[in-house]
Write an enzyme that holds these catalytic residues in place. Sequence first.
Site: not given
Length: 335
Positions: A126, A154, A203, A216, A219, A251
Amino acid sequence: MLQHLACCWWVGVIGVTYVQLCVCNCSGFWNLEEVQVMGLTKYVVLILACYIGFQLFDRFDPGSIKGKRVVITGASTGIGEQIAYQYAKLGAKILITARRESALQEVVAKCKELGAQEALYLPLDMGKQEDTVRLIDEAKIRFGGLDHLILNHITNNYMRLWTGDMDLLKQTMDINFHAYVSLATQSLPMLSESHGSIAVLSSFAGKVGVPFVACYSASKFALHGFFDALRQELQLQNANLSISTFVIGSIDTPNAKEFSKDVMDNNFFYTTASSTAYRIMTGTSNREREVFYPWYQTRPMLLLRDVAPPLVELAMKLTVKQEIIEKVLKEPQFF
């Protein structure tokens, strides 16, 4: 639907009754103007109670998933893998992608065992724009259309201080943000035709800046800005497709524990990937605008963020191992 409306109605009735009792019990202490205000309050309580009832009621129809054409990214492990299994159990047609072909083969085999009408895989990167185009083209060739697009992938995201690594930032944005935009854009014609849905996995770090994951977090913040704007643009054009964003907490997945093990205590990861996947499927099917899961871990902190940001930052600090804090103090970056 009738049960749903009845549930909302009774929640509202209970709320209004409570307000009326409060007014009656205090009638000796209220003047006319105050009673009028309380009358208005009844209607506000009724509206809020009906809204809460609507949100709490499980309106998901499992039968609606059968035969749905679904593309899931990042499906070789973790939440993405579990999303594939949830759709498979209900008879969907599934196309999954990730980089590891061997893992994808195992997931596809299990999806077929669970009852998927079709289960296909395509190993792709990706981080390459041409691969995002290829994935959606493959869905059109294999399925003749698309109903649900689940954007979940991710890049590797080990927790670390920001050191000024612009290559890392670019890679993170390419995979975690630009690829989502490309996939959604390529899918819009098919999703518009099928009145389909896009699920965007974000998130808690996309709503609150979290230390040690600056790239992160950036993004994920970008996802909210882009897809919130795109949702409104589609509404202005009367496009009958939905965009659901999912604000996910900590999670229990192998990658989450691996990426954070040097900085955070793994005891924070206790919500299962399976239950998270189910909520993503139901939220997408129900065409919900924004879902917080688990609610108690994400929503209250976001409410606190707007009124007392220092408290939220303190809570973030408390999740970091003490030895890491001491190390940062001894070996600061840029100072």
